[in-house]
Design an enzyme around this catalytic site. Structure first.
Site, PDB file in Angstrom:
ATOM      1  N   ASP A  31      21.130  -9.941  64.813  1.00  0.00           N
ATOM      2  CA  ASP A  31      19.846  -9.253  64.633  1.00  0.00           C
ATOM      3  C   ASP A  31      18.749 -10.306  64.725  1.00  0.00           C
ATOM      4  OD1 ASP A  31      19.221  -6.279  62.970  1.00  0.00           O
ATOM      5  OD2 ASP A  31      17.581  -7.679  63.407  1.00  0.00           O
ATOM      6  N   SER A 124      20.026   9.047  70.875  1.00  0.00           N
ATOM      7  CA  SER A 124      19.222   9.874  69.982  1.00  0.00           C
ATOM      8  C   SER A 124      19.088  11.273  70.554  1.00  0.00           C
ATOM      9  CB  SER A 124      17.837   9.232  69.883  1.00  0.00           C
ATOM     10  OG  SER A 124      16.912  10.125  69.330  1.00  0.00           O
ATOM     11  N   TYR A 148       9.859   5.520  74.160  1.00  0.00           N
ATOM     12  CA  TYR A 148      11.063   5.256  73.353  1.00  0.00           C
ATOM     13  C   TYR A 148      12.235   6.104  73.862  1.00  0.00           C
ATOM     14  CZ  TYR A 148      14.421   6.006  69.579  1.00  0.00           C
ATOM     15  OH  TYR A 148      15.594   6.152  68.857  1.00  0.00           O
ATOM     16  N   LYS A 152      16.064   5.198  75.787  1.00  0.00           N
ATOM     17  CA  LYS A 152      17.397   5.700  75.400  1.00  0.00           C
ATOM     18  C   LYS A 152      18.079   6.369  76.596  1.00  0.00           C
ATOM     19  CE  LYS A 152      17.516   4.369  71.182  1.00  0.00           C
ATOM     20  NZ  LYS A 152      18.408   3.294  70.812  1.00  0.00           N
ATOM     21  N   ASN A 197       8.454   9.011  59.678  1.00  0.00           N
ATOM     22  CA  ASN A 197       9.396  10.132  59.576  1.00  0.00           C
ATOM     23  C   ASN A 197       9.244  10.840  58.231  1.00  0.00           C
ATOM     24  OD1 ASN A 197      11.350   7.955  61.379  1.00  0.00           O
ATOM     25  ND2 ASN A 197      10.931  10.009  62.148  1.00  0.00           N
ATOM     26  N   ARG A 229      14.757  20.688  61.364  1.00  0.00           N
ATOM     27  CA  ARG A 229      15.506  19.567  61.940  1.00  0.00           C
ATOM     28  C   ARG A 229      16.897  19.496  61.323  1.00  0.00           C
ATOM     29  NH1 ARG A 229      11.628  20.014  64.514  1.00  0.00           N
ATOM     30  NH2 ARG A 229      10.123  18.451  65.224  1.00  0.00           N
ATOM     31  N   ASP A 290       5.711  17.738  68.772  1.00  0.00           N
ATOM     32  CA  ASP A 290       6.792  18.271  67.936  1.00  0.00           C
ATOM     33  C   ASP A 290       7.303  19.610  68.462  1.00  0.00           C
ATOM     34  OD1 ASP A 290       6.958  16.223  66.158  1.00  0.00           O
ATOM     35  OD2 ASP A 290       5.984  17.263  64.491  1.00  0.00           O
TER      36      ASP A 290
HETATM   37  P1  NAD Z   1      16.219  -0.265  62.413  1.00  0.00           P
HETATM   38  O1  NAD Z   1      14.913  -0.671  62.992  1.00  0.00           O
HETATM   39  O2  NAD Z   1      16.342  -0.188  60.934  1.00  0.00           O
HETATM   40  O3  NAD Z   1      17.371  -1.208  62.979  1.00  0.00           O
HETATM   41  C1  NAD Z   1      17.329  -1.775  64.269  1.00  0.00           C
HETATM   42  C2  NAD Z   1      17.587  -3.266  64.132  1.00  0.00           C
HETATM   43  O4  NAD Z   1      17.544  -3.867  65.435  1.00  0.00           O
HETATM   44  C3  NAD Z   1      16.560  -3.984  63.272  1.00  0.00           C
HETATM   45  O5  NAD Z   1      17.213  -4.697  62.238  1.00  0.00           O
HETATM   46  C4  NAD Z   1      15.843  -4.928  64.247  1.00  0.00           C
HETATM   47  O6  NAD Z   1      15.457  -6.135  63.617  1.00  0.00           O
HETATM   48  C5  NAD Z   1      16.897  -5.126  65.325  1.00  0.00           C
HETATM   49  N1  NAD Z   1      16.378  -5.453  66.663  1.00  0.00           N
HETATM   50  C6  NAD Z   1      15.427  -4.820  67.377  1.00  0.00           C
HETATM   51  N2  NAD Z   1      15.240  -5.412  68.572  1.00  0.00           N
HETATM   52  C7  NAD Z   1      16.110  -6.465  68.614  1.00  0.00           C
HETATM   53  C8  NAD Z   1      16.401  -7.469  69.581  1.00  0.00           C
HETATM   54  N3  NAD Z   1      15.743  -7.564  70.728  1.00  0.00           N
HETATM   55  N4  NAD Z   1      17.362  -8.378  69.283  1.00  0.00           N
HETATM   56  C9  NAD Z   1      18.032  -8.325  68.116  1.00  0.00           C
HETATM   57  N5  NAD Z   1      17.784  -7.421  67.169  1.00  0.00           N
HETATM   58  C10 NAD Z   1      16.841  -6.494  67.408  1.00  0.00           C
HETATM   59  O7  NAD Z   1      16.597   1.145  63.085  1.00  0.00           O
HETATM   60  P2  NAD Z   1      17.746   2.180  62.707  1.00  0.00           P
HETATM   61  O8  NAD Z   1      17.097   3.385  62.129  1.00  0.00           O
HETATM   62  O9  NAD Z   1      18.838   1.516  61.970  1.00  0.00           O
HETATM   63  O10 NAD Z   1      18.222   2.575  64.172  1.00  0.00           O
HETATM   64  C11 NAD Z   1      19.310   1.944  64.801  1.00  0.00           C
HETATM   65  C12 NAD Z   1      19.460   2.476  66.215  1.00  0.00           C
HETATM   66  O11 NAD Z   1      19.634   3.889  66.160  1.00  0.00           O
HETATM   67  C13 NAD Z   1      18.229   2.235  67.103  1.00  0.00           C
HETATM   68  O12 NAD Z   1      18.677   1.930  68.399  1.00  0.00           O
HETATM   69  C14 NAD Z   1      17.514   3.575  67.084  1.00  0.00           C
HETATM   70  O13 NAD Z   1      16.760   3.781  68.245  1.00  0.00           O
HETATM   71  C15 NAD Z   1      18.686   4.540  66.999  1.00  0.00           C
HETATM   72  N6  NAD Z   1      18.295   5.823  66.387  1.00  0.00           N
HETATM   73  C16 NAD Z   1      17.712   5.832  65.163  1.00  0.00           C
HETATM   74  C17 NAD Z   1      17.307   7.031  64.596  1.00  0.00           C
HETATM   75  C18 NAD Z   1      16.632   7.058  63.250  1.00  0.00           C
HETATM   76  O14 NAD Z   1      15.980   8.051  62.924  1.00  0.00           O
HETATM   77  N7  NAD Z   1      16.735   6.043  62.416  1.00  0.00           N
HETATM   78  C19 NAD Z   1      17.532   8.238  65.287  1.00  0.00           C
HETATM   79  C20 NAD Z   1      18.146   8.195  66.533  1.00  0.00           C
HETATM   80  C21 NAD Z   1      18.535   6.972  67.075  1.00  0.00           C
HETATM   81  C1  UD1 Z   2      11.502  11.743  65.202  1.00  0.00           C
HETATM   82  C2  UD1 Z   2      11.255  11.179  66.562  1.00  0.00           C
HETATM   83  C3  UD1 Z   2      12.528  11.254  67.387  1.00  0.00           C
HETATM   84  C4  UD1 Z   2      13.676  10.590  66.672  1.00  0.00           C
HETATM   85  C5  UD1 Z   2      13.822  11.262  65.294  1.00  0.00           C
HETATM   86  C6  UD1 Z   2      14.897  10.649  64.458  1.00  0.00           C
HETATM   87  C7  UD1 Z   2       8.892  11.671  66.894  1.00  0.00           C
HETATM   88  C8  UD1 Z   2       7.894  12.475  67.669  1.00  0.00           C
HETATM   89  N1  UD1 Z   2      10.179  11.914  67.187  1.00  0.00           N
HETATM   90  O1  UD1 Z   2      11.830  13.105  65.347  1.00  0.00           O
HETATM   91  O2  UD1 Z   2      12.341  10.616  68.620  1.00  0.00           O
HETATM   92  O3  UD1 Z   2      14.875  10.737  67.406  1.00  0.00           O
HETATM   93  O4  UD1 Z   2      12.587  11.102  64.589  1.00  0.00           O
HETATM   94  O5  UD1 Z   2      14.476   9.395  64.016  1.00  0.00           O
HETATM   95  O6  UD1 Z   2       8.544  10.822  66.072  1.00  0.00           O
HETATM   96  N2  UD1 Z   2       6.817  16.018  59.380  1.00  0.00           N
HETATM   97  C9  UD1 Z   2       5.822  16.427  58.523  1.00  0.00           C
HETATM   98  N3  UD1 Z   2       5.074  15.465  57.905  1.00  0.00           N
HETATM   99  C10 UD1 Z   2       5.282  14.130  58.093  1.00  0.00           C
HETATM  100  C11 UD1 Z   2       6.313  13.716  58.969  1.00  0.00           C
HETATM  101  C12 UD1 Z   2       7.063  14.691  59.599  1.00  0.00           C
HETATM  102  O7  UD1 Z   2       5.590  17.618  58.322  1.00  0.00           O
HETATM  103  O8  UD1 Z   2       4.560  13.319  57.491  1.00  0.00           O
HETATM  104  C13 UD1 Z   2       7.648  17.050  60.022  1.00  0.00           C
HETATM  105  C14 UD1 Z   2       7.623  17.010  61.547  1.00  0.00           C
HETATM  106  O9  UD1 Z   2       6.564  17.801  62.027  1.00  0.00           O
HETATM  107  C15 UD1 Z   2       9.001  17.579  61.878  1.00  0.00           C
HETATM  108  C16 UD1 Z   2       9.874  17.103  60.712  1.00  0.00           C
HETATM  109  O10 UD1 Z   2       8.975  16.796  59.649  1.00  0.00           O
HETATM  110  O11 UD1 Z   2       8.977  18.984  61.858  1.00  0.00           O
HETATM  111  C17 UD1 Z   2      10.704  15.865  61.041  1.00  0.00           C
HETATM  112  O12 UD1 Z   2       9.839  14.849  61.543  1.00  0.00           O
HETATM  113  P1  UD1 Z   2      10.361  13.348  61.767  1.00  0.00           P
HETATM  114  O13 UD1 Z   2      11.075  12.877  60.537  1.00  0.00           O
HETATM  115  O14 UD1 Z   2       9.209  12.538  62.246  1.00  0.00           O
HETATM  116  O15 UD1 Z   2      11.467  13.483  62.878  1.00  0.00           O
HETATM  117  P2  UD1 Z   2      11.414  14.184  64.340  1.00  0.00           P
HETATM  118  O16 UD1 Z   2      10.048  14.586  64.682  1.00  0.00           O
HETATM  119  O17 UD1 Z   2      12.479  15.199  64.372  1.00  0.00           O
END
Ligand code: NAD
Ligand code: UD1
Length: 329
Positions: A31, A124, A148, A152, A197, A229, A290
């Site tokens: 990382d 994602s 973003y 993906k 989020n 969601r 959204d």
């Molecule tokens: P996070 O940001 O907590 O973890 C990602 C990690 O990657 C971080 O620790 C960051 O320091 C590291 N990183 C980023 N760029 C890097 C690079 N160039 N080299 C080395 N390390 C690097 O995010 P997360 O929520 O744990 O998500 C993990 C993965 O899952 C991501 O690819 C994200 O896009 C995907 N994902 C997350 C969600 C979500 O809601 N959390 C949803 C769908 C997909």
């Molecule tokens: C977001 C990302 C999506 C990612 C997913 C999981 C966006 C536009 N999309 O989706 O790419 O894969 O997270 O990490 O950011 N909400 C509120 N108030 C807030 C925040 C959110 O009402 O302050 C509502 C939103 O309108 C939505 C729900 O909560 O209906 C979930 O939102 P969020 O947690 O941001 O996730 P996604 O929009 O589903």
């Protein structure tokens, strides 16, 4: 088996690393700490009572990745590392494409050179764009609405082409829905600097860090008018990665979700009830981009991997709050 976990100090990577170590895998975390803290390494060790290897390395540094592979016989990679903030990706598309795509290409080149050809990739639900209907199945049309999401989808295509060209490569794409929750110890969880989020924003409102939760949209065609969601506990997600590793072979794609939709108000009510706190809310217009409803058909993962989410929304809310209180110091 030796598993390289890129992004292993991040939210999902840290929980998955704990799960891997507890299942007997040797874990190497890579990382660059751009969105996480090195202290997560000692937390992982204290939870598991074992040690793991950590490299502070950037995936944009190909020589750095090469060093990790030269010093370790790596059997498979779980690739979490990437930038993930949708809004930021719209502001900084070049940084997002470079970090996520170039980083992945560098990783794949080094993997191939070392004959390491097993990869699980963090994709994602964002790759479904605006879904034509719910629940969403893996064969639904793919599209994106922001840079973003495009990173993906492009990485999914790169990996698909790679598997077609080199039959020795085994790649599993895991499309996560909305990961929330925290480790039962309260020592690991999601700790974003700029929360966007829903769940981290509920926490901020409950802690009084913000005046109220902004509820984006109360006029959606859903049961209470707010967005629906598929929230999935990060511990279930972590377990899904173990199952994916155990069932690798060619190119595979799975949704990881619960299959259940929860509205914004459902989540707020559960959070208030299980934690005995108030979450002040203020209604706002819809947030741009959204959709009304987004939840998974998660039956393929159950059928083929024997994986199913087992933790409910109460558990997601309880563990999130437990982590928030412990990490507030
Ligand atoms: P996070 O940001 O907590 O973890 C990602 C990690 O990657 C971080 O620790 C960051 O320091 C590291 N990183 C980023 N760029 C890097 C690079 N160039 N080299 C080395 N390390 C690097 O995010 P997360 O929520 O744990 O998500 C993990 C993965 O899952 C991501 O690819 C994200 O896009 C995907 N994902 C997350 C969600 C979500 O809601 N959390 C949803 C769908 C997909
Ligand atoms: C977001 C990302 C999506 C990612 C997913 C999981 C966006 C536009 N999309 O989706 O790419 O894969 O997270 O990490 O950011 N909400 C509120 N108030 C807030 C925040 C959110 O009402 O302050 C509502 C939103 O309108 C939505 C729900 O909560 O209906 C979930 O939102 P969020 O947690 O941001 O996730 P996604 O929009 O589903």
């Amino acid at each position: 088996m030796k598993i390289l976990v890129t992004g292993g100090t991040g939210f999902i990577g840290s929980h998955t690393s704990v799960e891997l170590i507890e299942k007997g895998y040797d874990v190497i975390i890579l990382d660059n700490l751009c969105n996480s803290d090195a202290s997560v390494n000692s937390i992982i060790d204290s939870i598991t009572n074992k040690s793991h290897v950590f490299y502070k390395t950037d995936l944009l540094d190909e020589d750095g990745i090469e060093r990790v592979f030269s010093e370790n016989e790596i059997d498979a990679v779980i690739h979490f590392a990437g930038l993930k903030a949708v809004g930021e990706s719209v502001q900084m598309p070049l940084e997002y494409y470079n970090n996520n795509i170039t980083g992945t290409l560098n990783l794949l080149k080094v993997m191939r050179a070392h004959g390491c050809k097993k990869l699980v990739f963090s994709s994602s639900a964002t790759v479904y764009g605006v879904p034509k209907s719910v629940p969403i199945k893996e064969d639904f049309p793919l599209s994106t609405t922001n840079p973003y999401g495009s990173t993906k989808l492009m990485i999914e295509r790169i990996l698909t082409d790679l598997c077609a060209a080199d039959k020795e490569f085994d790649v599993t794409l895991l499309r996560y829905f909305n990961p929330v929750g925290a480790h039962p110890s309260g020592l690991l969880g999601d700790n974003p600097t700029h929360p966007n989020n829903l769940m981290p924003r509920i926490v901020d409102a409950a802690l009084g860090k913000t005046e109220a939760l902004t509820v984006y949209g109360t006029d959606y065609p859903t049961r209470d008018g707010t967005g629906v969601r598929d929230y999935i506990h990060v511990m279930d997600l972590a377990h899904g990665h173990i199952k994916a590793l155990e069932h690798m072979g060619g190119m595979k794609i799975y949704n990881l979700g619960t299959g259940n939709g929860q509205s914004v108000l459902d989540l707020v009510k559960s959070f208030e009830r299980v934690n005995g706190v108030k979450v002040p809310c203020v209604n706002m217009p819809r947030r741009e981009g959204d959709v009304a409803e987004c939840y998974a058909d998660a039956s393929k993962a159950e059928r083929e991997l024997g994986w199913k989410a087992t933790r409910d929304v109460d558990d997601m809310c309880r563990s999130t709050w437990n982590f928030a209180l412990k990490s507030r110091k």
